[in-house]
Design a protein around this motif. Structure first.
Motif, PDB file in Angstrom:
ATOM      1  N   LEU A  72       0.817  -1.213   0.000  1.00 33.03           N
ATOM      2  CA  LEU A  72       0.000   0.000   0.000  1.00 33.03           C
ATOM      3  C   LEU A  72       0.850   1.262   0.000  1.00 33.03           C
ATOM      4  O   LEU A  72       0.594   2.198  -0.771  1.00 33.03           O
ATOM      5  CB  LEU A  72      -0.963  -0.016   1.185  1.00 33.03           C
ATOM      6  CG  LEU A  72      -2.040  -1.098   1.124  1.00 33.03           C
ATOM      7  CD1 LEU A  72      -2.749  -1.236   2.466  1.00 33.03           C
ATOM      8  CD2 LEU A  72      -3.040  -0.794   0.019  1.00 33.03           C
ATOM      9  N   GLY A  73       1.860   1.311   0.843  1.00 32.49           N
ATOM     10  CA  GLY A  73       2.726   2.489   0.902  1.00 32.49           C
ATOM     11  C   GLY A  73       3.503   2.713  -0.378  1.00 32.49           C
ATOM     12  O   GLY A  73       3.619   3.852  -0.855  1.00 32.49           O
ATOM     13  N   PHE A  74       4.038   1.640  -0.959  1.00 29.18           N
ATOM     14  CA  PHE A  74       4.771   1.784  -2.217  1.00 29.18           C
ATOM     15  C   PHE A  74       3.836   2.168  -3.367  1.00 29.18           C
ATOM     16  O   PHE A  74       4.237   2.900  -4.267  1.00 29.18           O
ATOM     17  CB  PHE A  74       5.585   0.530  -2.553  1.00 29.18           C
ATOM     18  CG  PHE A  74       6.832   0.380  -1.714  1.00 29.18           C
ATOM     19  CD1 PHE A  74       7.829   1.348  -1.730  1.00 29.18           C
ATOM     20  CD2 PHE A  74       7.014  -0.723  -0.893  1.00 29.18           C
ATOM     21  CE1 PHE A  74       8.982   1.220  -0.957  1.00 29.18           C
ATOM     22  CE2 PHE A  74       8.159  -0.866  -0.120  1.00 29.18           C
ATOM     23  CZ  PHE A  74       9.138   0.108  -0.142  1.00 29.18           C
ATOM     24  N   GLU A  75       2.585   1.697  -3.337  1.00 25.58           N
ATOM     25  CA  GLU A  75       1.599   2.138  -4.342  1.00 25.58           C
ATOM     26  C   GLU A  75       1.393   3.647  -4.229  1.00 25.58           C
ATOM     27  O   GLU A  75       1.331   4.346  -5.242  1.00 25.58           O
ATOM     28  CB  GLU A  75       0.256   1.436  -4.166  1.00 25.58           C
ATOM     29  CG  GLU A  75       0.204   0.024  -4.646  1.00 25.58           C
ATOM     30  CD  GLU A  75       0.135  -0.157  -6.154  1.00 25.58           C
ATOM     31  OE1 GLU A  75      -0.012   0.829  -6.916  1.00 25.58           O
ATOM     32  OE2 GLU A  75       0.237  -1.316  -6.578  1.00 25.58           O
ATOM     33  N   ALA A  76       1.256   4.161  -3.010  1.00 26.38           N
ATOM     34  CA  ALA A  76       1.066   5.606  -2.808  1.00 26.38           C
ATOM     35  C   ALA A  76       2.278   6.380  -3.320  1.00 26.38           C
ATOM     36  O   ALA A  76       2.135   7.401  -4.003  1.00 26.38           O
ATOM     37  CB  ALA A  76       0.805   5.910  -1.340  1.00 26.38           C
ATOM     38  N   ALA A  77       3.472   5.887  -3.013  1.00 31.41           N
ATOM     39  CA  ALA A  77       4.696   6.551  -3.495  1.00 31.41           C
ATOM     40  C   ALA A  77       4.760   6.496  -5.016  1.00 31.41           C
ATOM     41  O   ALA A  77       5.146   7.482  -5.665  1.00 31.41           O
ATOM     42  CB  ALA A  77       5.928   5.883  -2.884  1.00 31.41           C
ATOM     43  N   ALA A  93      10.479  -7.850   8.226  1.00 29.22           N
ATOM     44  CA  ALA A  93       9.658  -7.056   7.306  1.00 29.22           C
ATOM     45  C   ALA A  93      10.302  -5.689   7.063  1.00 29.22           C
ATOM     46  O   ALA A  93      10.317  -5.200   5.926  1.00 29.22           O
ATOM     47  CB  ALA A  93       8.246  -6.899   7.846  1.00 29.22           C
ATOM     48  N   VAL A  94      10.842  -5.079   8.115  1.00 30.36           N
ATOM     49  CA  VAL A  94      11.512  -3.776   7.965  1.00 30.36           C
ATOM     50  C   VAL A  94      12.714  -3.907   7.027  1.00 30.36           C
ATOM     51  O   VAL A  94      12.916  -3.065   6.145  1.00 30.36           O
ATOM     52  CB  VAL A  94      11.934  -3.193   9.337  1.00 30.36           C
ATOM     53  CG1 VAL A  94      12.869  -2.009   9.184  1.00 30.36           C
ATOM     54  CG2 VAL A  94      10.696  -2.784  10.136  1.00 30.36           C
ATOM     55  N   ALA A  95      13.493  -4.964   7.185  1.00 28.28           N
ATOM     56  CA  ALA A  95      14.652  -5.174   6.305  1.00 28.28           C
ATOM     57  C   ALA A  95      14.199  -5.313   4.849  1.00 28.28           C
ATOM     58  O   ALA A  95      14.833  -4.754   3.930  1.00 28.28           O
ATOM     59  CB  ALA A  95      15.432  -6.414   6.747  1.00 28.28           C
ATOM     60  N   ALA A  96      13.096  -6.041   4.605  1.00 27.25           N
ATOM     61  CA  ALA A  96      12.576  -6.195   3.240  1.00 27.25           C
ATOM     62  C   ALA A  96      12.062  -4.861   2.705  1.00 27.25           C
ATOM     63  O   ALA A  96      12.287  -4.532   1.534  1.00 27.25           O
ATOM     64  CB  ALA A  96      11.466  -7.247   3.217  1.00 27.25           C
ATOM     65  N   LEU A  97      11.390  -4.070   3.552  1.00 24.00           N
ATOM     66  CA  LEU A  97      10.915  -2.745   3.132  1.00 24.00           C
ATOM     67  C   LEU A  97      12.087  -1.864   2.710  1.00 24.00           C
ATOM     68  O   LEU A  97      12.026  -1.176   1.686  1.00 24.00           O
ATOM     69  CB  LEU A  97      10.136  -2.067   4.262  1.00 24.00           C
ATOM     70  CG  LEU A  97       8.788  -2.670   4.633  1.00 24.00           C
ATOM     71  CD1 LEU A  97       8.258  -2.042   5.917  1.00 24.00           C
ATOM     72  CD2 LEU A  97       7.788  -2.522   3.495  1.00 24.00           C
ATOM     73  N   GLU A  98      13.147  -1.884   3.506  1.00 27.66           N
ATOM     74  CA  GLU A  98      14.328  -1.074   3.191  1.00 27.66           C
ATOM     75  C   GLU A  98      14.978  -1.531   1.886  1.00 27.66           C
ATOM     76  O   GLU A  98      15.398  -0.706   1.072  1.00 27.66           O
ATOM     77  CB  GLU A  98      15.309  -1.105   4.356  1.00 27.66           C
ATOM     78  CG  GLU A  98      14.786  -0.341   5.560  1.00 27.66           C
ATOM     79  CD  GLU A  98      15.621  -0.501   6.819  1.00 27.66           C
ATOM     80  OE1 GLU A  98      16.466  -1.441   6.888  1.00 27.66           O
ATOM     81  OE2 GLU A  98      15.415   0.303   7.750  1.00 27.66           O
ATOM     82  N   LYS A  99      15.042  -2.842   1.681  1.00 30.37           N
ATOM     83  CA  LYS A  99      15.615  -3.372   0.439  1.00 30.37           C
ATOM     84  C   LYS A  99      14.763  -2.955  -0.761  1.00 30.37           C
ATOM     85  O   LYS A  99      15.293  -2.533  -1.793  1.00 30.37           O
ATOM     86  CB  LYS A  99      15.727  -4.894   0.533  1.00 30.37           C
ATOM     87  CG  LYS A  99      16.426  -5.523  -0.648  1.00 30.37           C
ATOM     88  CD  LYS A  99      16.623  -7.014  -0.439  1.00 30.37           C
ATOM     89  CE  LYS A  99      17.342  -7.613  -1.632  1.00 30.37           C
ATOM     90  NZ  LYS A  99      17.562  -9.040  -1.479  1.00 30.37           N
ATOM     91  N   ARG A 101      12.720  -0.363  -0.925  1.00 27.23           N
ATOM     92  CA  ARG A 101      12.875   1.089  -1.090  1.00 27.23           C
ATOM     93  C   ARG A 101      14.114   1.388  -1.924  1.00 27.23           C
ATOM     94  O   ARG A 101      14.072   2.205  -2.850  1.00 27.23           O
ATOM     95  CB  ARG A 101      12.972   1.769   0.280  1.00 27.23           C
ATOM     96  CG  ARG A 101      13.282   3.266   0.190  1.00 27.23           C
ATOM     97  CD  ARG A 101      13.377   3.920   1.536  1.00 27.23           C
ATOM     98  NE  ARG A 101      14.428   3.340   2.355  1.00 27.23           N
ATOM     99  CZ  ARG A 101      14.613   3.636   3.638  1.00 27.23           C
ATOM    100  NH1 ARG A 101      13.827   4.482   4.261  1.00 27.23           N
ATOM    101  NH2 ARG A 101      15.601   3.082   4.305  1.00 27.23           N
ATOM    102  N   GLY A 102      15.219   0.721  -1.620  1.00 27.44           N
ATOM    103  CA  GLY A 102      16.450   0.920  -2.372  1.00 27.44           C
ATOM    104  C   GLY A 102      16.335   0.473  -3.821  1.00 27.44           C
ATOM    105  O   GLY A 102      16.792   1.162  -4.731  1.00 27.44           O
ATOM    106  N   ALA A 103      15.720  -0.680  -4.046  1.00 26.52           N
ATOM    107  CA  ALA A 103      15.572  -1.202  -5.410  1.00 26.52           C
ATOM    108  C   ALA A 103      14.702  -0.285  -6.275  1.00 26.52           C
ATOM    109  O   ALA A 103      14.971  -0.113  -7.457  1.00 26.52           O
ATOM    110  CB  ALA A 103      14.982  -2.609  -5.373  1.00 26.52           C
ATOM    111  N   LEU A 104      13.685   0.305  -5.660  1.00 28.18           N
ATOM    112  CA  LEU A 104      12.796   1.199  -6.403  1.00 28.18           C
ATOM    113  C   LEU A 104      13.338   2.629  -6.500  1.00 28.18           C
ATOM    114  O   LEU A 104      12.949   3.379  -7.383  1.00 28.18           O
ATOM    115  CB  LEU A 104      11.409   1.268  -5.732  1.00 28.18           C
ATOM    116  CG  LEU A 104      10.578   0.002  -5.721  1.00 28.18           C
ATOM    117  CD1 LEU A 104       9.333   0.207  -4.868  1.00 28.18           C
ATOM    118  CD2 LEU A 104      10.204  -0.419  -7.129  1.00 28.18           C
ATOM    119  N   GLY A 105      14.208   2.995  -5.551  1.00 30.92           N
ATOM    120  CA  GLY A 105      14.632   4.390  -5.449  1.00 30.92           C
ATOM    121  C   GLY A 105      13.493   5.251  -4.921  1.00 30.92           C
ATOM    122  O   GLY A 105      13.398   6.439  -5.245  1.00 30.92           O
ATOM    123  N   ALA A 106      12.624   4.655  -4.106  1.00 33.86           N
ATOM    124  CA  ALA A 106      11.435   5.347  -3.594  1.00 33.86           C
ATOM    125  C   ALA A 106      11.780   6.232  -2.404  1.00 33.86           C
ATOM    126  O   ALA A 106      12.545   5.841  -1.529  1.00 33.86           O
ATOM    127  CB  ALA A 106      10.376   4.322  -3.187  1.00 33.86           C
TER     128      ALA A 106
END
Length: 190
Positions: A72-77, A93-99, A101-106
Motif C-alpha cells: 500500500l505504501g509503495f503504491e502511494a509513493a 519485514a523492515v529489512a525487506a521494506l528497506e531493500k 525502497r532501495g531497489a525502487l529508489g522510492a
C-alpha cells in the motif's frame, strides 16, 4: 495424515512477491518475508482502492500503519505522494521494506515501531492512512479509535480486515467492498 499447508503468497508465479499495479513503479515486484498474519492486499483490491482515490496522489501525506509487505505504501509513493511513512514492528519485514525502497529508489520513510504505540506518540497529520493489520487481529479497531486527530479534514483512512469495519465517530464510509474473506473500506473524515 499430514496437514495441508497454505499455498505461498505469489505474484507472477513468484512466492512472497507482490506487484505494484500503477504509477511510476508499475509492474515492479516487491519481495516480502513470511510472517504470521501477513497477507498483502491483492492486486485487484489495490487497483480498486486507487481508482476510488484517483490515480494521482501528488502532494498527499500518507502513513501505512502496519506496513508488512509495503504494497500500500509503495503504491502511494508510485502515484506521487509527497510523503509516505511506513510503520512496521517486525525486523524481517523492515529489512525487506528497506531493500525494496532501495531497489525502487522510492522516497519513503520507514520506522520500526509498534503501530499503536507510534500512533499514540505521533503529532503529524496525514491525508491518507492505511490500516491493514495482521489478518484476524483486533488491531484495526484499536488503530481507528485513536486515528481521528491524525487525519486532515476531508482525508481518508483505508481499512482492510477479516470483518466489516465499525466506523469510528467523525468518519463516514466513502466506499467499501469485499474480496474473499477480506473486507475493505475507504473512510472519509467529516
Amino acid at each position: 495424515m499430514l496437514a495441508k499447508q497454505a499455498a505461498p503468497k505469489r505474484a507472477h508465479g513468484a512466492a512472497n512477491r507482490v506487484r505494484i499495479v500503477g504509477g511510476r513503479y508499475r509492474s515492479r515486484l516487491l519481495a516480502f518475508p513470511d510472517g504470521t498474519g501477513l497477507r498483502p492486499t491483492p492486486d485487484r483490491v489495490r487497483e480498486t482502492l486507487f481508482n476510488w482515490l484517483g490515480q494521482d496522489l501528488a502532494g498527499w501525506r500518507c502513513v501505512d500503519l502496519f506496513a508488512g509487505s509495503g504494497a500500500l505504501g509503495f503504491e502511494a509513493a508510485s502515484r506521487g505522494a509527497a510523503r509516505v511513512l511506513m510503520i512496521e514492528r517486525d525486523a524481517n519485514a523492515v529489512a525487506a521494506l528497506e531493500k525494496n525502497r532501495g531497489a525502487l529508489g522510492a522516497a519513503v520513510d520507514i520506522v520500526r515501531a509498534d503501530a499503536l504505540a507510534w500512533l499514540g506518540g505521533n503529532r503529524e497529520t496525514f491525508d491518507l492512512a492505511f490500516v491493514d493489520p495482521p489478518f484476524d487481529s483486533d488491531m484495526a479497531a484499536l488503530a481507528l479509535a485513536g486515528l481521528a486527530p491524525h487525519i486532515a479534514s476531508g482525508g481518508y483512512v483505508y481499512v482492510e480486515q477479516g470483518a466489516e469495519t465499525a466506523v469510528p465517530p467523525g468518519f463516514v464510509v466513502h466506499r467499501s467492498g469485499r474480496a474473499g474473506r477480506s473486507h475493505f473500506a475507504l473512510l472519509m473524515k467529516e
